[in-house]
Design a protein around this motif. Structure first.
Motif, PDB file in Angstrom:
ATOM      1  N   GLU A 178      -5.804   3.214   0.635  1.00 55.80           N
ATOM      2  CA  GLU A 178      -6.014   2.738   2.092  1.00 55.80           C
ATOM      3  C   GLU A 178      -7.016   1.651   2.295  1.00 55.80           C
ATOM      4  O   GLU A 178      -6.900   0.697   2.999  1.00 55.80           O
ATOM      5  N   ALA A 224      -6.782  -1.890   3.345  1.00 58.26           N
ATOM      6  CA  ALA A 224      -7.607  -2.692   4.546  1.00 58.26           C
ATOM      7  C   ALA A 224      -8.384  -3.692   4.323  1.00 58.26           C
ATOM      8  O   ALA A 224      -8.626  -4.517   5.003  1.00 58.26           O
ATOM      9  N   ARG A 275       0.916   4.371  -2.700  1.00 50.72           N
ATOM     10  CA  ARG A 275       0.793   5.673  -2.276  1.00 50.72           C
ATOM     11  C   ARG A 275       2.071   6.637  -2.934  1.00 50.72           C
ATOM     12  O   ARG A 275       1.722   7.661  -3.696  1.00 50.72           O
ATOM     13  N   ALA A 325      -5.515   8.315  -2.664  1.00 55.74           N
ATOM     14  CA  ALA A 325      -4.855   8.059  -1.327  1.00 55.74           C
ATOM     15  C   ALA A 325      -5.751   7.310  -0.282  1.00 55.74           C
ATOM     16  O   ALA A 325      -5.266   6.056   0.148  1.00 55.74           O
ATOM     17  N   ARG A 326      -6.942   7.788  -0.205  1.00 50.61           N
ATOM     18  CA  ARG A 326      -7.981   7.028   0.597  1.00 50.61           C
ATOM     19  C   ARG A 326      -8.491   5.672   0.014  1.00 50.61           C
ATOM     20  O   ARG A 326      -8.564   4.943   0.713  1.00 50.61           O
ATOM     21  N   ALA A 369       0.908  -1.120   0.044  1.00 50.33           N
ATOM     22  CA  ALA A 369      -0.171   0.027   0.028  1.00 50.33           C
ATOM     23  C   ALA A 369       0.936   1.348   0.215  1.00 50.33           C
ATOM     24  O   ALA A 369       0.357   2.235  -0.752  1.00 50.33           O
ATOM     25  N   LYS A 370       2.005   1.343   0.700  1.00 53.95           N
ATOM     26  CA  LYS A 370       2.913   2.396   0.833  1.00 53.95           C
ATOM     27  C   LYS A 370       3.361   2.581  -0.854  1.00 53.95           C
ATOM     28  O   LYS A 370       3.597   3.759  -0.929  1.00 53.95           O
TER      29      LYS A 370
END
Length: 393
Positions: free
Chosen positions: A185, A189, A6, A181-182, A2-3
């Motif tokens: 995330e 998740a 982003r 970005a959201r 995920a990083k």
């Protein structure tokens, strides 16, 4: 993972290419201003003033290349200093150039380099900052000319509109980045929850299922343990597959309501068990927090009536329907049903479970509660809240 996504989103940003373009623009327009002065050198009234300013402009442009590399380096202090250099060049033009050339529309000393300062404001702070910077440039241009001319007004409007447009585009790009970005995330998740769900399915759920089967085979106290294990298996499976958080069941009056819209599914999911089946829409069913809690309390009252009057072994079903005009929750059981006139007798005797806990709550919400019961065929309670009380996604 995920990083890394982003970081890729940041690298693909619309904003970063704008900073690179601005760097190139400042260098090219610096050279252009020098060439303009070189071609018209002998026409200047005080050429040494122009030379001194252009030396400062060239040195400033080259020294501040790192400053316009990204938003972090381009500070407010730098922006103010950069705009001051541009405004100083505009106001020094009548001092260096002849009056006749100024009146006939000769370019200012910084020429179109000034637009770079305004664009830096736009990229850094959006259209409002761009409007502020371009307005100062407009005032300086009018002071330099002495009186507004068609060319002056044209140039001022061009810089003003272009800078505001760029600032607006930057704001839209930043909003898109935040949304992306959201989304990344949420995706991360979701994948993590799926990974945990697979682990739970391979371990905890299988153990609970085995305990349920073995308890039923052994009988006695083991059968009760097996029944409890079965209930926990169903509840855990519902939680894992839906991703809901069973948080608000049993809320007391002293506890504050959650702020903002509330997903009705998260409040009703904890009712699911071995004797209660829960069917929900795939999308969130958003209601005002107070409405969602009152509707949940009415469902709880209906299930309590099932337990008391239909017996511990009665099966119940909860169905949530999210319609364009209303939200409906139906609670149905397979109990013996309610004899005709029994509710009226109960209300006359002061037992107001249905009248107050269910119908009263829905009436206060502007909704309605309909009860259909056929002796021997169970009971169905339909709770409806108008869409005006809900929040659409």
């Amino acid at each position: 993972m995920a990083k890394e996504r982003r970081e890729r989103a940041v690298r693909m940003s619309v904003e970063q290419p704008l900073w690179r373009a601005l760097t190139g623009y400042r260098l090219l327009t610096m050279v252009y201003a020098l060439l303009l002065f070189g071609f018209a050198y002998q026409k200047f009234h005080r050429p040494w003033v122009a030379i001194g300013y252009l030396v400062v402009l060239s040195g400033w442009t080259l020294a501040t290349i790192p400053r316009v590399a990204n938003a972090a380096s381009c500070t407010k202090r730098f922006l103010c200093a950069d705009l001051t250099v541009a405004l100083a060049g505009i106001l020094l033009t009548p001092v260096a150039d002849s009056h006749s050339r100024v009146m006939h529309g000769a370019t200012t000393l910084p020429s179109i380099w000034t637009a770079g300062s305004v664009i830096a404001f736009a990229i850094k702070g959006g259209w409002r900052w761009a409007a502020f910077a371009s307005s100062l440039v407009a005032v300086a241009d009018l002071v330099e000319r002495g009186s507004p001319t068609r060319d002056t007004v044209h140039n001022v409007l061009l810089v003003w509109i272009a800078s505001i447009a760029i600032g607006y585009i930057v704001e839209v790009a930043r909003a898109s980045e935040r949304t992306l970005a959201r989304a990344l995330e949420i995706e991360a998740a979701t994948r993590e929850r799926e990974r945990l769900a697979r682990g739970i399915h391979d371990s905890v759920l299988q153990v609970l299922a085995m305990v349920q089967r073995r308890g039923a085979e052994l009988g006695g106290e083991s059968a009760e343990l097996g029944r409890l294990a079965g209930e926990q298996e169903i509840a855990l499976r519902t939680l894992v597959t839906s991703g809901l958080v069973p948080a608000q069941r049993g809320r007391t009056e002293d506890q504050p309501l959650p702020a903002g819209p509330c997903d009705l599914r998260t409040l009703l999911a904890p009712f699911a068990g071995s004797r209660v089946s829960f069917a929900e829409p795939g999308a969130p069913v958003l209601l005002a927090a107070a409405v969602a809690n009152e509707l949940t309390a009415a469902v709880s009252a209906a299930l309590e009536n099932v337990r008391r009057h239909a017996g511990e072994n009665a099966q119940a079903w909860i169905l949530v329907e999210d319609e364009p005009a209303e939200v409906t929750v139906t609670v149905r059981d397979d109990g013996p049903g309610i004899p005709a006139g029994r509710l009226a007798v109960a209300e006359g005797e002061g037992r107001l479970g249905v009248a107050q806990s269910i119908r009263g709550r829905l009436r206060d919400l502007g909704g309605r509660a309909e009860l259909i019961s056929v002796p021997g065929q169970g009971t169905e309670v339909e709770l409806t809240v108008p869409r005006g009380k809900a929040v659409r996604t």
